[in-house]
Every structure is written in structure tokens, then in C-alpha cells.
Enzyme design. Structure first.
Site, PDB file in Angstrom:
ATOM      1  N   ASN A  78      -9.537   1.684   9.716  1.00 32.20           N
ATOM      2  CA  ASN A  78      -8.746   1.376  11.073  1.00 32.20           C
ATOM      3  C   ASN A  78      -9.054   2.031  12.252  1.00 32.20           C
ATOM      4  OD1 ASN A  78      -6.632   0.756  12.951  1.00 32.20           O
ATOM      5  ND2 ASN A  78      -4.917   1.577  11.371  1.00 32.20           N
ATOM      6  N   THR A  79      -8.803   3.396  12.116  1.00 37.75           N
ATOM      7  CA  THR A  79      -8.997   4.048  13.351  1.00 37.75           C
ATOM      8  C   THR A  79     -10.567   3.940  14.192  1.00 37.75           C
ATOM      9  OG1 THR A  79      -7.826   5.980  12.327  1.00 37.75           O
ATOM     10  CG2 THR A  79      -9.248   6.588  14.168  1.00 37.75           C
ATOM     11  N   ALA A 136      -9.613   5.756   4.361  1.00 39.20           N
ATOM     12  CA  ALA A 136      -9.462   6.973   5.424  1.00 39.20           C
ATOM     13  C   ALA A 136     -10.704   7.799   5.569  1.00 39.20           C
ATOM     14  CB  ALA A 136      -8.341   7.609   4.530  1.00 39.20           C
ATOM     15  N   GLY A 137     -10.905   7.887   6.823  1.00 39.34           N
ATOM     16  CA  GLY A 137     -12.283   8.897   7.260  1.00 39.34           C
ATOM     17  C   GLY A 137     -13.482   8.102   7.429  1.00 39.34           C
ATOM     18  N   GLY A 181      -8.174   9.157   9.685  1.00 41.76           N
ATOM     19  CA  GLY A 181      -8.347   9.191  11.203  1.00 41.76           C
ATOM     20  C   GLY A 181      -9.446  10.162  11.593  1.00 41.76           C
ATOM     21  N   LYS A 212       0.973  -1.216   0.142  1.00 39.18           N
ATOM     22  CA  LYS A 212       0.048  -0.025  -0.015  1.00 39.18           C
ATOM     23  C   LYS A 212       0.933   1.059   0.030  1.00 39.18           C
ATOM     24  CE  LYS A 212      -3.397   2.593   2.270  1.00 39.18           C
ATOM     25  NZ  LYS A 212      -3.912   3.095   3.584  1.00 39.18           N
TER      26      LYS A 212
END
Lengths: 256, 387
Positions: A206-207, A184-185, A158, A97
Site C-alpha cells: 500500500n504505502t 507490510a514494509g 508503512g 483481513k
């Protein structure tokens, strides 16, 4: 069977999960299990990729998960390429990635350096999955350079803000010949479902999982949401309208 | 005229002068005192993590004290979101305490009778081996202003030897030139920490009466030099105790905002060094002691203005307080630190820079972090140098 195919390899799950920000490798391993993910990302900056006893790596069952290493922290193409080559020299890693994020605050990807690094790494034989802003032209340029996917961001990494780049991602999905992984996001399962309903091939989270009060349960929630969103997309959603359309006041006479 | 608004392309000296933040400004003291609960509530209602001076004024004001729990919770949420459930660990390695400065608060003051030691590169590597054996991968090289000995050649040789064992090497040493910083970066140094000590000119003069460090403006301009040399990590701070911490926090934030705009590829971190007893300075009474509640207010106020800044806490602080602070915004801590050159191999030989207050072993600190629900992170970056 509805499978996700990336670089010729099939996956049953359309949820990719990142391994950062967890309270411990044990919680991370449990969350991965609950998510049903088959592809997990690991930051080269954090792990010792050639050390089997590395806490994070040891918690990831390599028979079960494809390890997608990322170059987070790289500020330019040169650093990203070096990180990738060093990792491959130490292990048999080939899935990458690509993250080139010169700004340490919002961690937004540098389009110029990302394209440059992609061109080098694809020639090197890497399977490259680049993290990009939601830029349809950049997506096509990367596809031309030989990437395995494109990974446009929904909002800054995040930030848990959900899909703020919707209209650009719609164009990317419309035009792309490689799988589109929204990255993301995504802060809630509903955000992930929304991306899948839009026709994204997969999402990466992830976050939102790692920093939830109950990460394992949240991983399961994302799993369900991704499956629901995908099923909805494949089911041909009914068109949304502002009013019910029961009659045809203007053209009804044609049928009289 | 003093103004809190408007960006320009001035240097930091001009910005601080224009804002009236390089002196004990009656303007800011009055504004801070006049801040009311309504201002604080407005500041807290704004999106967390973005800086503007007006907002920070409200958050560091006495009016914000009743909101400390609310600030701490917002700070924790934001830190969790941006950094995850992780705390980074590092250890300092002191190289020399032979100094050409005479900072009144420091145990290395050239005028004090001290046990002076400088480590050879071999001795420093031996110290580093002990640090590495404790699991550390992130090391901070610290030195007094021992320019003749701890010079670029010495540091480059040492860093070359350390890169095998440590994934990240930073320095906290005397002010260098831009060319020297570029040399350090090329040798593998990723970060530089350099405190202004105090942003108040008069206080600065008083505490730094002689030596190369006596020049306030030269010190203020130094972060530009290492940032432009490519350093990834820019460590800033003010020594807490010398001047009003509320004003220091405003100046620190302006300095950070300036550096972040100009050197956008580098990450700023803040440290919170409260002055500690040190050799031969025990009698010194600091005029502006910072209490625990004030320290918490400063940490959380900065976090609420700088979502992604590293917030660093050393072993200057006691174990109990550190246990709490890792839960409300701190992202990086040292552990098992020795603050004298040679301190890891030989107990209490050379003079320390200051006394430490958390003498737990790295293992104990690691356990504390886990107990706080976070993962101890030993490695957070490794520069790819070949491949």
C-alpha cells in the site's frame, strides 16, 4: 495456469493492494488498474461500508476487485469482531483481513488477540486473512483455527524497510498449508520480487505505491516485480555460491 | 542534578522536576544556546521519527534555524510515509462559556464582562446538525469550566445523540476525575484534549490566578486520568506565547514520551495554539510571542521526534499559513469553526473564546487540501458499539 487460490477462489494476480494514503480516490482507482490486482483492502475505520456513495468505495469496481475489508484500529479481539459483524450486517462482506493493532505507533499485530478473534470469526463464517508478525508457531495456530491465509509482516507497516523478518518468513512458507501473503514494509518492487522468489504466494502493498511520486507507474512496477519474482521461484533458481566450482580437486581422482 | 537521560517509572511531575523542565531552567536555556551546527547536523543524521531529549534540544535550538528547510522536507517525507497523502478534518462545538476560572488570556475568564451562554442538549444537537451537514464526522466538544451544567450526565446524553451522525467524538473541557473520564469513554468519547497551557510553574501561577485550574500539579496529572480511562486519542499542547516555546516543546515532548510508554494503546497528538486576541484581553502583551518561522521549527522538530503523533492545527492560524503547514507535517485541521456557544446557528451572539483567523468554509478548506495534493479525510475511526 499458475493461479493463487484462497478459500477456494482463484486469482490471476498475486499482488494485493491497499487503498489508504492515496491523494484522491481517482488516483487510487488508476493505481489499482495499473497494479493488475484482483484483491484490494479497505479499512472499515475509513469508509461507510453500507454507503454506495462513499468516495473510496465508489472508486472501486466491485465486479473487478474482491473487496477485502480490514479491521485496522481495533485494539483487541472484541473490537475487531464487532467491526466485522457490523460490516457484515450492513453488506454481504465475508472476506476479512483481520488486523488487531493495539499500539498506534508501529501498528504491530497482537498475536493473542488475533488468535482469539480468528477463532470467533471463523466460527461466524468469515473468510479470515490475519495480519501477523512473522511468527511460525502463530501461523500454524491460526491455520488450525481455520484461516484462509496467513499474512506475516516483512517489517513494520508503512516503514518501507523491506524484508527484515526473512528467516521467520522462510519457516512460515516451509510449514504453511494455507497461502502465505507477505504484508507490510515492502517499500520497493525489488522487495516484493524477493518475497515471491522466497516462495510467498502473494504480497500486499500500500504505502510504497500510494506515497510514491508517481503512484500509478509504481503500481505497474510492483506488478512486474511480483510476476518476475513468481516466475523465478517457479523456475527453480540456481543455487548461489561464493565461488565458481569448475573442478573437483579433492574427489577428481575417483573419476580418473 | 539535571539529566537528559535514563528512564524510570516516576510520574510526570517527578520526571519534569528531575529534568528541570517545570521551570524556566537556566540549565536548558544555556544548553539550547550552546547548541552548535554540528549538534543539529548530528540530530538530523539520526533516523527520523524517534525521540530523545538531546536530539530535540538540537532541533529546537537557534542553531537549527538555518536548517529549517531541511527539517521541513524531512518532516514532510516522514508524515507522507506514516499518514499518506491525507489530512483529517474536524470541527469544534462550543457548549458553554460560563466559567469558574480566570485564565488571563481567555475570553471566557469569569471576571470579564461577557455575553454568557450555555447550550441545552437540544440546542447543542441543533448546532451539531449544522456541523454534520457540512460533512464533518469528527467532532470536538469544547466547554469552559461549567461543572454544574456541562457535567457527565449532560455530556453522556449529548454524545449518545451525536453518535448517530458522527463517527468520532472528542472533548476539550475542564479537568474531570478518572471515574468521569471512564463514564465519557463508556458513552462513546474517543479522545480528550487538555493543554497544560504552560509547563513553567511560575508562568502557570501568573496566568491562572484562581479557580479549580490554578493547581499546576493537578492539571499535569490529568492526562494520566483520561489515558487510563481508555481514551484512544490524547491531545496535548502548550499555549504559545506564555513562556519560551523552546522549553515548552521539551517539556511537551517529555510528557508525551511518558504517556506513550505508560499508555501504549493510546495515540498522542500535539496542537500548536498560538495565543490570539480574545474578548477583554486585547491589552495583554504576551511575553514570548512565537513567530511563523518558530512555529514551523516547533512543528517539524516534534514531527522528527514523533513519527506517528497527530499534529493538529486550528483556525487560530490564518489561511495562508495553514495552506503551507498542511504540507509539512500537520495531519489534522479544523474548518469553518465557531468558537462561541451557539455560533453555528447565530452569528456573533455569545462571546468567543478567541478570534479565528481562517474563516473559510469547510468546502473551501476541503478544496485547499485537494489542491495541496492530499485527500480530505472526514472519517478516521468509528467505534463498533454493537454487533
Amino acid at each position: 495456469m499458475d493461479e493463487l487460490v484462497i478459500a477456494g477462489r482463484s486469482f490471476g494476480s498475486r499482488l494485493l493492494v491497499g487503498t489508504g494514503k492515496f491523494a484522491s480516490p481517482a488516483v487510487m482507482a488508476e493505481a489499482l488498474e495499473a497494479s493488475g490486482a484482483e484483491i484490494v483492502t479497505v479499512a472499515l475505520r475509513r469508509v461507510d461500508i453500507d454507503n454506495e456513495n462513499d468516495d473510496t468505495l465508489a472508486a472501486i469496481d466491485r465486479d473487478k476487485y474482491l473487496l477485502l475489508v480490514n479491521t485496522s484500529g481495533a485494539r483487541d479481539a472484541e473490537e475487531a469482531v464487532r467491526l466485522a459483524r457490523l460490516a457484515r450486517a450492513a453488506t454481504d462482506i465475508e472476506w476479512l483481513k483481520l488486523e488487531v493493532t493495539p499500539d498506534p505507533y508501529y501498528l504491530l499485530p497482537d498475536p493473542v488477540e488475533t488468535l482469539k478473534a480468528t477463532e470467533i470469526l471463523v466460527k461466524d463464517g468469515f473468510i479470515v486473512l490475519p495480519y501477523i508478525n512473522a511468527d511460525p508457531i502463530l501461523s500454524k495456530r491460526l491455520e488450525d483455527a481455520g484461516t484462509a491465509t496467513v499474512m506475516p509482516l516483512a517489517s513494520p507497516i508503512g516503514s518501507n524497510q523491506g524484508i527484515k523478518t526473512r528467516s521467520a518468513i522462510e519457516i512460515i512458507i516451509e510449514q504453511s498449508q494455507v497461502p502465505v501473503v507477505v504484508d507490510a514494509g515492502l517499500g520497493l518492487p525489488s522487495h516484493a520480487a524477493e518475497a515471491m522468489e522466497m516462495g510467498a504466494d502473494a504480497v500486499l502493498v500500500n504505502t510504497a505505491i500510494a506515497t510514491a511520486a508517481a503512484p500509478v507507474a509504481m503500481a505497474g512496477a510492483f506488478k512486474s516485480a511480483v510476476e518476475a519474482g513468481r516466475t523465478a521461484y517457479l523456475s527453480g533458481p540456481a543455487a548461489a555460491g561464493r565461488q565458481a566450482s569448475a573442478s573437483s580437486p579433492l574427489t577428481g581422482f575417483l573419476r580418473d | 542534578m539535571i539529566s537528559a537521560r535514563g528512564h524510570n517509572d516516576s510520574d510526570i511531575k517527578t520526571i519534569l522536576a528531575k529534568r528541570g523542565l517545570d521551570g524556566n531552567s537556566a540549565f536548558w536555556t544555556e544548553r539550547i544556546e550552546q547548541t552548535g551546527a554540528g549538534d543539529v547536523e548530528r540530530a538530523l543524521a539520526q533516523p527520523a521519527g524517534r525521540y530523545n531529549l538531546d536530539r530535540l534540544v538540537a532541533l529546537v535550538s537557534p542553531a537549527a534555524e538555518p536548517y529549517l528547510e531541511q527539517m521541513a522536507q524531512a518532516s514532510r517525507r516522514l508524515t507522507l510515509q506514516r499518514f499518506g497523502r491525507t489530512i483529517r478534518l474536524y470541527a469544534p462545538l462550543y457548549l458553554s462559556n460560563i466559567c469558574s476560572n480566570s485564565c488571563l488570556y481567555c475570553g471566557f475568564n469569569k471576571n470579564s464582562r461577557s455575553q454568557r451562554v450555555r447550550l441545552s442538549v437540544e440546542q447543542a444537537v441543533a448546532e451539531a446538525d449544522i456541523i454534520a451537514a457540512d460533512g464533518f464526522r469528527d467532532i470536538l466538544l469544547v466547554s469552559s469550566e461549567d461543572r454544574q451544567y456541562v457535567n457527565l450526565d449532560y455530556l453522556a446524553e449529548l454524545v449518545g445523540a451525536l453518535r448517530e451522525k458522527f463517527s468520532s467524538v472528542s472533548v476539550e473541557i475542564y479537568q474531570m476525575t478518572q471515574a468521569e473520564y471512564a463514564g465519557l469513554f463508556a458513552a462513546g468519547v474517543d479522545g480528550v484534549t487538555l493543554y497544560q497551557e504552560t509547563y513553567d510553574r511560575a508562568t502557570y501561577r501568573r496566568y491562572h490566578p484562581a479557580g479549580p485550574k490554578a493547581d499546576y500539579d493537578r492539571r499535569l496529572a490529568t492526562p494520566d486520568l483520561f489515558a487510563s480511562a481508555g481514551m484512544r486519542q490524547l491531545g496535548l499542547g502548550a499555549l504559545l506565547g506564555l513562556a519560551d516555546w523552546r522549553l515548552e516543546t521539551l517539556a511537551l515532548a517529555e510528557h508525551s514520551d511518558y504517556l506513550m510508554r505508560r499508555y501504549w494503546k493510546s495515540q498522542v497528538s500535539f496542537s500548536f495554539p498560538r495565543l490570539r486576541p480574545a474578548h477583554n484581553v486585547d491589552g495583554l502583551q504576551f511575553e514570548h510571542p512565537v513567530g511563523d518561522a518558530e512555529l514551523v521549527q516547533m512543528i517539524t522538530a516534534l514531527r522528527l521526534c514523533f513519527a506517528d503523533a497527530g499534529l493538529v492545527l486550528s483556525t487560530r492560524e490564518g489561511a495562508e499559513l495553514r495552506d503551507h503547514l498542511v504540507k509539512i507535517g500537520i495531519t489534522k485541521v479544523s474548518a469553518g469553526s465557531k468558537t462561541s456557544p451557539g455560533g453555528y446557528s447565530h452569528e456573533a451572539n455569545a462571546t468567543e473564546q478567541f478570534q479565528i483567523d481562517d474563516d473559510r468554509t469547510p468546502r473551501q478548506v476541503e478544496e485547499m487540501i485537494k489542491a495541496a495534493g492530499a485527500e480530505p479525510v472526514w472519517k478516521d475511526w468509528e467505534r463498533p458499539t454493537a454487533g
